[in-house]
Design a protein around this motif. Structure first.
Motif, PDB file in Angstrom:
ATOM      1  N   GLY A  63      -4.295  -0.045   3.495  1.00  0.00           N
ATOM      2  CA  GLY A  63      -3.601  -1.322   3.675  1.00  0.00           C
ATOM      3  C   GLY A  63      -4.238  -2.285   4.651  1.00  0.00           C
ATOM      4  N   ARG A  64      -3.580  -3.426   4.742  1.00  0.00           N
ATOM      5  CA  ARG A  64      -4.106  -4.550   5.512  1.00  0.00           C
ATOM      6  C   ARG A  64      -4.075  -4.260   7.008  1.00  0.00           C
ATOM      7  NH1 ARG A  64      -3.663 -10.706   4.021  1.00  0.00           N
ATOM      8  NH2 ARG A  64      -2.913 -11.711   5.872  1.00  0.00           N
ATOM      9  N   GLU A 124       9.917   3.362   6.988  1.00  0.00           N
ATOM     10  CA  GLU A 124       9.696   1.926   7.198  1.00  0.00           C
ATOM     11  C   GLU A 124      10.571   1.428   8.347  1.00  0.00           C
ATOM     12  OE1 GLU A 124       7.765  -0.755   6.027  1.00  0.00           O
ATOM     13  OE2 GLU A 124       8.977  -1.757   7.560  1.00  0.00           O
ATOM     14  N   ALA A 128       0.843  -1.211   0.000  1.00  0.00           N
ATOM     15  CA  ALA A 128       0.000   0.000   0.000  1.00  0.00           C
ATOM     16  C   ALA A 128       0.873   1.254   0.000  1.00  0.00           C
ATOM     17  CB  ALA A 128      -0.926  -0.008   1.218  1.00  0.00           C
ATOM     18  N   PRO A 156       3.194 -18.197   0.618  1.00  0.00           N
ATOM     19  CA  PRO A 156       2.909 -18.048  -0.819  1.00  0.00           C
ATOM     20  C   PRO A 156       2.391 -16.649  -1.116  1.00  0.00           C
ATOM     21  CG  PRO A 156       1.110 -19.214   0.271  1.00  0.00           C
ATOM     22  CD  PRO A 156       2.141 -18.940   1.331  1.00  0.00           C
ATOM     23  N   HIS A 157       2.885 -16.049  -2.185  1.00  0.00           N
ATOM     24  CA  HIS A 157       2.348 -14.748  -2.610  1.00  0.00           C
ATOM     25  C   HIS A 157       1.989 -14.794  -4.088  1.00  0.00           C
ATOM     26  CE1 HIS A 157       3.209 -12.889   1.221  1.00  0.00           C
ATOM     27  NE2 HIS A 157       2.478 -11.873   0.804  1.00  0.00           N
ATOM     28  N   ARG A 158       0.860 -15.398  -4.351  1.00  0.00           N
ATOM     29  CA  ARG A 158       0.404 -15.484  -5.731  1.00  0.00           C
ATOM     30  C   ARG A 158       0.025 -14.093  -6.227  1.00  0.00           C
ATOM     31  NH1 ARG A 158      -4.598 -17.609  -8.851  1.00  0.00           N
ATOM     32  NH2 ARG A 158      -5.845 -16.979  -7.072  1.00  0.00           N
ATOM     33  N   LEU A 186       4.625  -7.376   4.294  1.00  0.00           N
ATOM     34  CA  LEU A 186       4.364  -8.820   4.351  1.00  0.00           C
ATOM     35  C   LEU A 186       4.668  -9.497   3.020  1.00  0.00           C
ATOM     36  CD1 LEU A 186       0.965  -8.933   6.275  1.00  0.00           C
ATOM     37  CD2 LEU A 186       3.221  -9.575   7.139  1.00  0.00           C
ATOM     38  N   ASN A 226      -6.790  -7.699   3.345  1.00  0.00           N
ATOM     39  CA  ASN A 226      -6.392  -7.425   1.957  1.00  0.00           C
ATOM     40  C   ASN A 226      -5.421  -8.442   1.403  1.00  0.00           C
ATOM     41  OD1 ASN A 226      -7.731  -5.017   1.945  1.00  0.00           O
ATOM     42  ND2 ASN A 226      -5.927  -3.712   1.884  1.00  0.00           N
ATOM     43  N   SER A 249      -4.332  -3.788  -1.376  1.00  0.00           N
ATOM     44  CA  SER A 249      -3.472  -2.791  -0.744  1.00  0.00           C
ATOM     45  C   SER A 249      -2.840  -1.876  -1.785  1.00  0.00           C
ATOM     46  CB  SER A 249      -2.385  -3.480   0.093  1.00  0.00           C
ATOM     47  OG  SER A 249      -2.934  -3.892   1.325  1.00  0.00           O
ATOM     48  N   GLN A 252      -2.443  -8.437  -1.772  1.00  0.00           N
ATOM     49  CA  GLN A 252      -1.589  -7.358  -2.292  1.00  0.00           C
ATOM     50  C   GLN A 252      -2.359  -6.405  -3.187  1.00  0.00           C
ATOM     51  OE1 GLN A 252       2.601  -8.655  -3.708  1.00  0.00           O
ATOM     52  NE2 GLN A 252       1.292 -10.440  -3.858  1.00  0.00           N
TER      53      GLN A 252
HETATM   54  C1  LIG Z   1       1.583 -15.793   4.893  1.00  0.00           C
HETATM   55  C2  LIG Z   1       0.952 -14.787   3.960  1.00  0.00           C
HETATM   56  C3  LIG Z   1       0.577 -15.169   2.678  1.00  0.00           C
HETATM   57  C4  LIG Z   1       0.000 -14.261   1.798  1.00  0.00           C
HETATM   58  N1  LIG Z   1      -0.322 -14.642   0.532  1.00  0.00           N
HETATM   59  C5  LIG Z   1      -0.743 -13.738  -0.370  1.00  0.00           C
HETATM   60  C6  LIG Z   1      -0.989 -14.089  -1.735  1.00  0.00           C
HETATM   61  O1  LIG Z   1      -0.861 -15.245  -2.137  1.00  0.00           O
HETATM   62  N2  LIG Z   1      -1.378 -13.100  -2.592  1.00  0.00           N
HETATM   63  C7  LIG Z   1      -1.518 -11.818  -2.188  1.00  0.00           C
HETATM   64  O2  LIG Z   1      -1.815 -10.952  -3.019  1.00  0.00           O
HETATM   65  N3  LIG Z   1      -1.343 -11.459  -0.900  1.00  0.00           N
HETATM   66  C8  LIG Z   1      -0.952 -12.383   0.019  1.00  0.00           C
HETATM   67  N4  LIG Z   1      -0.738 -12.022   1.326  1.00  0.00           N
HETATM   68  C9  LIG Z   1      -1.138 -10.685   1.759  1.00  0.00           C
HETATM   69  C10 LIG Z   1      -0.121  -9.603   1.448  1.00  0.00           C
HETATM   70  O3  LIG Z   1       1.131  -9.904   1.978  1.00  0.00           O
HETATM   71  C11 LIG Z   1      -0.672  -8.338   2.083  1.00  0.00           C
HETATM   72  O4  LIG Z   1      -1.964  -8.087   1.601  1.00  0.00           O
HETATM   73  C12 LIG Z   1       0.136  -7.117   1.774  1.00  0.00           C
HETATM   74  O5  LIG Z   1       1.487  -7.279   2.094  1.00  0.00           O
HETATM   75  C13 LIG Z   1      -0.448  -5.955   2.567  1.00  0.00           C
HETATM   76  O6  LIG Z   1       0.238  -4.796   2.228  1.00  0.00           O
HETATM   77  P1  LIG Z   1       0.128  -3.511   3.153  1.00  0.00           P
HETATM   78  O7  LIG Z   1       1.019  -2.493   2.561  1.00  0.00           O
HETATM   79  O8  LIG Z   1      -1.285  -3.222   3.352  1.00  0.00           O
HETATM   80  O9  LIG Z   1       0.673  -3.983   4.582  1.00  0.00           O
HETATM   81  P2  LIG Z   1       2.073  -4.597   5.017  1.00  0.00           P
HETATM   82  O10 LIG Z   1       2.641  -5.451   3.933  1.00  0.00           O
HETATM   83  O11 LIG Z   1       1.813  -5.245   6.309  1.00  0.00           O
HETATM   84  O12 LIG Z   1       2.973  -3.316   5.192  1.00  0.00           O
HETATM   85  C14 LIG Z   1       2.917  -2.453   6.296  1.00  0.00           C
HETATM   86  C15 LIG Z   1       4.320  -1.928   6.558  1.00  0.00           C
HETATM   87  O13 LIG Z   1       4.273  -1.002   7.659  1.00  0.00           O
HETATM   88  C16 LIG Z   1       5.468  -1.160   8.411  1.00  0.00           C
HETATM   89  N5  LIG Z   1       5.255  -0.580   9.749  1.00  0.00           N
HETATM   90  C17 LIG Z   1       4.455  -1.035  10.742  1.00  0.00           C
HETATM   91  N6  LIG Z   1       4.520  -0.220  11.818  1.00  0.00           N
HETATM   92  C18 LIG Z   1       5.366   0.773  11.498  1.00  0.00           C
HETATM   93  C19 LIG Z   1       5.822   1.941  12.186  1.00  0.00           C
HETATM   94  N7  LIG Z   1       5.412   2.253  13.413  1.00  0.00           N
HETATM   95  N8  LIG Z   1       6.696   2.756  11.546  1.00  0.00           N
HETATM   96  C20 LIG Z   1       7.120   2.469  10.274  1.00  0.00           C
HETATM   97  N9  LIG Z   1       6.716   1.383   9.582  1.00  0.00           N
HETATM   98  C21 LIG Z   1       5.842   0.548  10.179  1.00  0.00           C
HETATM   99  C22 LIG Z   1       5.658  -2.668   8.410  1.00  0.00           C
HETATM  100  O14 LIG Z   1       6.990  -3.011   8.767  1.00  0.00           O
HETATM  101  C23 LIG Z   1       5.298  -3.023   6.972  1.00  0.00           C
HETATM  102  O15 LIG Z   1       6.425  -2.982   6.125  1.00  0.00           O
HETATM  103  C24 LIG Z   1      -0.206 -12.929   2.231  1.00  0.00           C
HETATM  104  C25 LIG Z   1       0.168 -12.544   3.530  1.00  0.00           C
HETATM  105  C26 LIG Z   1       0.739 -13.458   4.391  1.00  0.00           C
HETATM  106  C27 LIG Z   1       1.116 -13.033   5.788  1.00  0.00           C
END
Ligand SMILES: Cc1cc2nc3c(=O)[nH]c(=O)nc-3n(C[C@H](O)[C@H](O)[C@H](O)COP(=O)(O)OP(=O)(O)OC[C@H]3O[C@@H](n4cnc5c(N)ncnc54)[C@H](O)[C@@H]3O)c2cc1C
Length: 479
Positions: free
Chosen positions: A423-424, A32, A13, A55-57, A40, A431, A436, A433
């Protein structure tokens, strides 16, 4: 030039927002807390292997997200053949389910039971489902619920299916479900859900490559990405967030910065509690009521190649704790340094206080090895090495009064004109990917044209996100 826009969190996101804002001519700073971008969806390196967090399809129905992937990754994509199976009662079932296989493996008696229970669910009218169990039983019948949903779902969430909101089922099962696959295989449903396709595009060097390329692009454009830096406090005055306190996690130093806008993808619950002055008690209480489930990833480097052909397997078996196993040998060949070893990732889910969350690494490595042998995925292969990653707050739990609590936070945060949550973690939404990424893109558009998108609708309203049009090239360049 005015103050930059601060993006909190470099997951999908945050990176999408930064990438698009840069294209639109704005100055951005990404903050970050981890040492790498991708959240994630990042990729990590271990003994020459490139590994993802499970897995991250890469699959999406959202056109602007598809365009973003192609724009950023260009030729750095490979086509991965999809094979996923479910382990149930000591057998592996194809996913989507194949009719002949179900009949052969569960037998005619069980098959009849499934069909009758499905017909019963269709014929007997029920009130609107109040929880996950009711939703699935109503749609697919009690027997399918018991076989393929109940055990796995309770392992994932750690609470009975009757305590999980029906919203989660509606959001996650509607377009992709075992039940639909079974219906299709048995000839009950002719429209195969799009997500059951048998191949997908994937970054050549792991899911995190997408975000690393965005980071390269931002840095080349003179934008800032502050890694190992945590957002500690957001100070606000009237309708504006006026200052952010950042802490460098390497040397402990703290600075205050002034943002023009803030796009936050850090956990919503943490964000609310980091505001100064603090929100009123009922808002803080609502934030405390929202709960996330944690993930423990146990990686094992195993002797041999071609251990099993799946990208990942769902483990629907109450006798083992592992819920999903990813085989990275079946993703992109460029993620492997050799053909003699196979990296596997075992997923466990737990809460902060659970013994699993606290367990020492050696114990978790031994547990994963024992369970993989128990379910017949490993035989006498040697385990060369392994490591553990503990991920806090990976799954927002849709339970109890979460909707009312979320509404209180939404209402409170709506007073800030220069703060958007995405975001998630950031918006407490389950969410993938693509959701997000879309939220990030739309948040960027909202800064250019305030109020043009309601971010809370993403991943709540299918029509909304499929119809959405986000220009794939910059609308205006202001620099
Ligand atoms: C095991 C697993 C499998 C998955 N499989 C899939 C899949 O197959 N396909 C798919 O599309 N999605 C998949 N996902 C979901 C995908 O990873 C998430 O939807 C996506 O990463 C969410 O993105 P985001 O930016 O919303 O949040 P995040 O990826 O959680 O990013 C948030 C960021 O904020 C940072 N942060 C937190 N607190 C602070 C702070 N105080 N100061 C600074 N930085 C901070 C964190 O370190 C992180 O980098 C999976 C997730 C997991 C856990």
């Amino acid at each position: 030039m005015g103050d930059p826009i601060y993006i909190l969190g470099a997951g999908p996101a945050g990176m999408a927002a930064a990438y698009r804002l840069n294209q639109l001519g704005f100055s951005v700073v990404v903050v970050e807390r981890e040492e790498k971008v991708g959240g994630l969806a990042k990729s990590i390196q271990y003994q020459g292997f490139i590994l993802d967090y499970g897995p991250h399809r890469f699959f999406t129905k959202i056109l602007p997200v598809r365009e973003l992937w192609d724009q950023v990754l260009e030729s750095e994509q490979v086509t991965v053949r999809r094979l996923t199976r479910i382990y149930y009662r000591k057998q592996y079932f194809q996913y989507p389910i194949q009719a002949w296989e179900v009949l052969r493996k569960v037998g005619w008696w069980e098959s009849l039971h499934i069909v009758l229970s499905y017909l019963w669910a269709q014929l007997i009218p029920r009130p609107a489902p109040q929880n996950f169990a009711d939703w699935v039983k109503g749609k697919f019948g009690t027997r399918l619920f018991q076989m393929f949903f109940e055990g796995y779902t309770e392992k994932l969430w750690g609470i009975p299916c009757t305590e999980i909101s029906a919203d989660w089922a509606a959001q996650r099962i509607k377009g992709l479900s075992l039940g639909q696959a079974i219906q299709k295989a048995l000839g009950w449903n002719r429209s195969l859900a799009k997500s059951l396709i048998d191949q997908f595009q994937f970054p050549r060097l792991g899911s995190g490559q997408l975000y690393e390329k965005m980071q390269e692009y931002l840095l080349a454009e003179g934008q800032k990405v502050l890694l190992n830096t945590e957002v500690v406090t957001l100070r606000h005055r009237g309708s504006q967030v006026v200052e952010l306190q950042l802490r460098n996690l390497q040397d402990g130093s703290e600075t205050w910065v002034s943002p023009s806008h803030v796009i936050s993808s850090i956990p919503l619950t943490v964000l609310v509690q980091s505001l100064r002055k603090l929100p009123p008690p009922q808002v803080l209480q609502a934030a405390r009521n929202l709960r996330f489930r944690n993930t423990v990833l146990v990686y094992l480097i195993v002797q041999g190649s071609q251990l099993f052909p799946d990208n990942w397997l769902y483990i629907n078996d109450p006798t083992v704790g592992v819920g999903r196993v990813t085989n990275f040998a079946n993703w992109s060949p460029a993620m492997l340094p050799n053909q003699e070893q196979t990296p596997l990732c075992c997923e466990y889910w737990c809460n902060f206080g659970d013994p699993l969350w606290q367990a020492p690494e050696e114990e978790l490595l031994a547990l994963a090895e024992k369970e993989l042998r128990q379910i017949g995925l490993l035989h006498d292969q040697k385990i060369y090495s392994g490591f553990v990653v503990r991920l806090p707050r990976t799954y927002p739990i849709y339970t109890g009064s979460y909707k009312e609590d979320l509404a209180i936070l939404q209402e409170y945060l709506s007073q800030f004109e220069n703060l958007q949550v995405v975001g998630r973690y950031g918006s407490f939404k389950y969410n993938n990917q693509d959701h997000s990424l879309l939220m990030g893109l739309l948040a960027a558009e909202n800064i250019l044209r305030p109020g043009s998108h309601n971010l809370w609708q993403v991943n709540s309203d299918d029509d909304y996100q499929e119809e959405i049009k986000v220009p794939s090239s910059p609308l205006t360049i202001q620099r």
